[in-house]
Structures are given as C-alpha cells and as structure tokens.
Enzyme design. Structure first.
Site, short mmCIF file in Angstrom:
data_model
loop_
_atom_site.label_atom_id
_atom_site.label_comp_id
_atom_site.label_asym_id
_atom_site.label_seq_id
_atom_site.Cartn_x
_atom_site.Cartn_y
_atom_site.Cartn_z
N ASP A 198 34.81 43.17 36.40
CA ASP A 198 33.94 42.57 37.37
C ASP A 198 34.91 41.43 38.07
O ASP A 198 35.47 40.66 37.34
CB ASP A 198 32.94 41.60 36.32
CG ASP A 198 31.84 40.81 36.95
OD1 ASP A 198 31.93 40.74 38.27
OD2 ASP A 198 31.29 40.31 36.44
N LYS A 273 19.63 41.29 35.44
CA LYS A 273 19.55 39.72 34.78
C LYS A 273 18.39 39.28 34.53
O LYS A 273 18.16 38.70 35.53
CB LYS A 273 20.91 38.95 34.92
CG LYS A 273 22.21 39.40 34.73
CD LYS A 273 23.17 38.62 35.32
CE LYS A 273 24.87 39.14 35.20
NZ LYS A 273 25.86 38.51 35.61
C1 MUC Z 1 28.98 38.27 35.23
O1 MUC Z 1 29.20 37.86 36.32
O2 MUC Z 1 28.68 39.34 35.05
C2 MUC Z 1 28.74 38.58 32.05
C3 MUC Z 1 29.53 38.87 31.12
C4 MUC Z 1 30.54 38.11 31.39
O3 MUC Z 1 31.61 37.84 30.76
O4 MUC Z 1 30.36 36.98 32.23
C5 MUC Z 1 29.03 37.37 32.90
C6 MUC Z 1 28.73 37.13 34.04
MG MG Z 2 28.88 40.18 36.96
#
Ligand code: MUC
Ligand code: MG
Length: 373
Positions: A198, A273
């Site tokens: 990510d 989310k």
């Molecule tokens: C995101 O941006 O996905 C989800 C897991 C994590 O570590 O940060 C979040 C936010």
């Molecule tokens: Mg993310």
C-alpha cells in the site's frame, strides 16, 4: 414494542495504545484515537459506533477531534428525535448539514444500526440482508519497517496461522530503497505468504511508471493506491499497462468514486471501508456498483477498534461482493481491548460473533480508562 426514537447521542475520545508503533508513509502511530459514539433510544437501548482514521488526519483530512465536533455540533442534532430505523432519512439530513465528513457520519450511522438491531434482538448482519458467510480471510499490515523486523513479524504470525497474507506499507522511504526492501522480503519469503503493498497515494505518475515494474517482478500480488487520490486516470493507465492487480483505496470515498473507477477500468479491486465511505449504507452501495462492474471488493480498515471492525465484518459477511478477503485486523493492533469478548482470529480468518447488534459488549471500566480527559 420498543420506542426506536433517538433520545440522545454521546461521544468520547478513547486513546488506546498500540502493540508496536505503526509507521505510515508520513506519520507513525503509537496509539489509536477512537471517537466512541453512542445512540440511546427512548426505550433505553444503546448502540455504539466508532469514528476512526488510520493514525490521524493525514489520510483523509478527518481526525477523532474533528469528528467529535461534527457529531456533537451538527450531526447529532439532526438525528435526535428521529428513529434508529430511519437510516436513509438521517443520512439525507446529515448531508444537509455536513459536506463529506464521512468518517464522522459513519460513526453515528453504525451506532444507529447497532441500536436498531439490539432493539429487535437480531445481529446487524440481519439488517444488511443476512449472512452469506460467517468468517472472512484476514490479512495483516506491517508498518513501513526494516526487513529483519518484517521477516520476524511475518514468521511469528504464520507459525500461529493467524494470517496467511500480508500488506506492506510503503511510501516512507525513497522509492528505490523502498522497493529494494520489499523485493528483499519477497525473496526471503520465497512464495510462503501472499504479499500486497500500500503506497497510500504517495507516488506521482512518473515514479510509479519507473518503480512499479520491479514490485511486479518481485511477485507482489496486489498494489494498493500507488498514485494520488484524484488521479483516477493515472491509476487506469497503470492498471492497463502492468500485469498485476491494483486496488483503489483513497480514490474511492463514495459510491460515485466507485462508478468512476469502473468507468475508467482503473482497478480490479476496491478497498471498501465503512469509515471513509460514511457507514454501512454507503458501503453496501459501493459494493453494488463494484459487483455490477465486475470489480472485486476487499473489506478494508482504518484501524478501527472492536466496534468499528465488527460493523465492517457484519457487512463483509452479508455481501457476496467481498471476494477479495479483508484486512479487518484493527483490534489486534491495540495493546488492550475495551470489549468483554475479543473477536476471534483463527486460521487466517476473522470470525463473526453471535449475539444481537454488533455482537459485543463494552467493558465499561476499560472504556473509562482509555477516555481522554
Ligand atoms: C490504508 O491506507 O489502507 C489499513 C491498514 C493499515 O496499516 O493502514 C490502513 C490504511
Ligand atoms: Mg490503503
């Protein structure tokens, strides 16, 4: 018959320490600030929701503090006097007084669902159509940490069979160094675990074009939000040109955003989310759009505590469209809990609890202890 009219809405901020610092692209969290929202009906039924952002306002502009103001001053006044089973009407009223502010709206909407379900003595999933599954695969996220720490954490969690896939946070280092760190991890694991990354919207188009191929080469199975939130066309270009799954996270904060991703064929997976989308209703609408477009959904997290996590879990287990698992691990990152029965994480999955509403009871002593004064 229970009187479902909302008598009052209350909020408090909890500061809950984490088991270890969680390093994001631009900030490091050592505790999670959680806005606990309660809705009480005229019959005395209480429902809870959480307003949570991942490590503060850097992610989407809201924080526990801004949410508290929005709920107390603007959202609660339009909800009080309405019934907890009038959710679409309350969502419309909330739109009238607060633009965006979706994390805050989610906290109140989820508390209404919890109270409504408790008043009927049914689980929240029943109000969302009923369960299609009773557990969902659950990945674990590692903060932007050095190689040896990542290896140790993954080895430990795999030995316990708590998680089988891992999301690696990127964006805190120079891109070449960051990619080298991830490629070295992939080599060390040698296919033993599924790896996703990510980048939290930190790379521009040029950087993504230069550095993403090496992540694909390293065997990363999914790349989450490499490029800026608004630049859906850049995500679409990457999605067309690289042989890997892309997941849109920051770029999808409303059902309309999901439509835009679908129209442009910008991602194969959407991170759904309940927080960033404004609750369960908008989450359900987003999944419906993704399903119609043949886009997979991932039940994603803003690192909610047990209440917010369970809201997302009820939705993930009531919607067939969640066919790319979940990352609903938030409570496991908290050093202590504030519910009486912890959520069950086993065999790489997170399991739905029994019981009415969200299916947990608050530990009120713990809630008091974590309440910000
Ligand atoms: C995101 O941006 O996905 C989800 C897991 C994590 O570590 O940060 C979040 C936010
Ligand atoms: Mg993310």
């Amino acid at each position: 018959m229970s009187d479902l009219t909302i008598r009052s809405v209350e909020t408090r901020i909890l500061d809950v320490p984490l088991i270890r610092p969680h390093k994001f692209a631009t900030t490091t969290a050592t505790a999670q600030a959680i806005l606990l929202v309660s809705v009480t009906t005229e019959s005395g039924v209480v429902g809870y929701g959480e307003g949570v952002t991942p490590g503060g306002p850097w992610w989407g502009g809201e924080s526990a503090e801004t949410m508290q103001v929005l709920v107390e001053k603007y959202l609660a006044p339009v909800a009080v006097g309405r019934r907890v089973d009038e959710i679409p009407a309350v969502l419309e009223a909330m739109e009238g007084v607060v633009a965006r502010g979706r994390f805050a709206k989610a906290a109140l909407e989820i508390a209404m669902f919890d109270a409504w379900a408790r008043a009927l003595d049914v689980p929240v999933r029943s109000l969302l159509g009923g369960a299609v599954r009773d557990s969902i695969e659950c990945t674990w996220a590692l903060g932007a940490m050095p190689l040896e720490e990542m290896v140790a954490e993954i080895d430990e969690l795999m030995a316990a069979d708590r998680h089988r896939t891992f999301k690696l946070k990127m964006g805190a280092l120079e891109p070449a160094e960051d990619v080298a760190r991830i490629a070295a991890l992939a080599e060390r694991l040698n296919g033993r675990a599924g790896l996703r990354v990510d980048i939290n919207a930190r790379w521009d188009r040029f950087t993504a074009n230069v550095h993403l191929p090496a992540l694909v080469e390293a065997g990363i199975e999914l790349i989450e939000q490499p490029t800026p939130t608004e630049q859906v066309e850049v995500l679409a270009e990457l999605n067309r040109s690289l042989p890997v799954q892309f997941m849109a996270d920051e770029s999808v904060q409303s059902p309309h955003d999901a439509l835009e991703v679908a129209r442009r064929d910008a991602a194969g997976v959407i991170a759904v989310k309940t927080t960033k989308l404004g609750g369960l209703t908008r989450g359900k609408e987003t999944v419906a759009i993704a399903r119609a477009a043949g886009i997979a959904c991932h039940a994603a997290t803003s690192l909610e505590g047990p209440i917010g996590t369970l809201a997302s879990l009820h939705l993930a287990c009531a919607e067939p469209g969640f066919n790319y698992g979940s990352e609903l691990f938030g409570p496991l990152l908290l050093a202590e809990t504030y519910v009486t029965t912890p959520i069950r994480y086993e065999e790489g999955r997170v399991h739905l609890p029994e019981g009415p509403g969200l299916g947990v009871q608050l530990d009120h002593d713990a809630v008091e202890r974590f309440t910000r004064r």
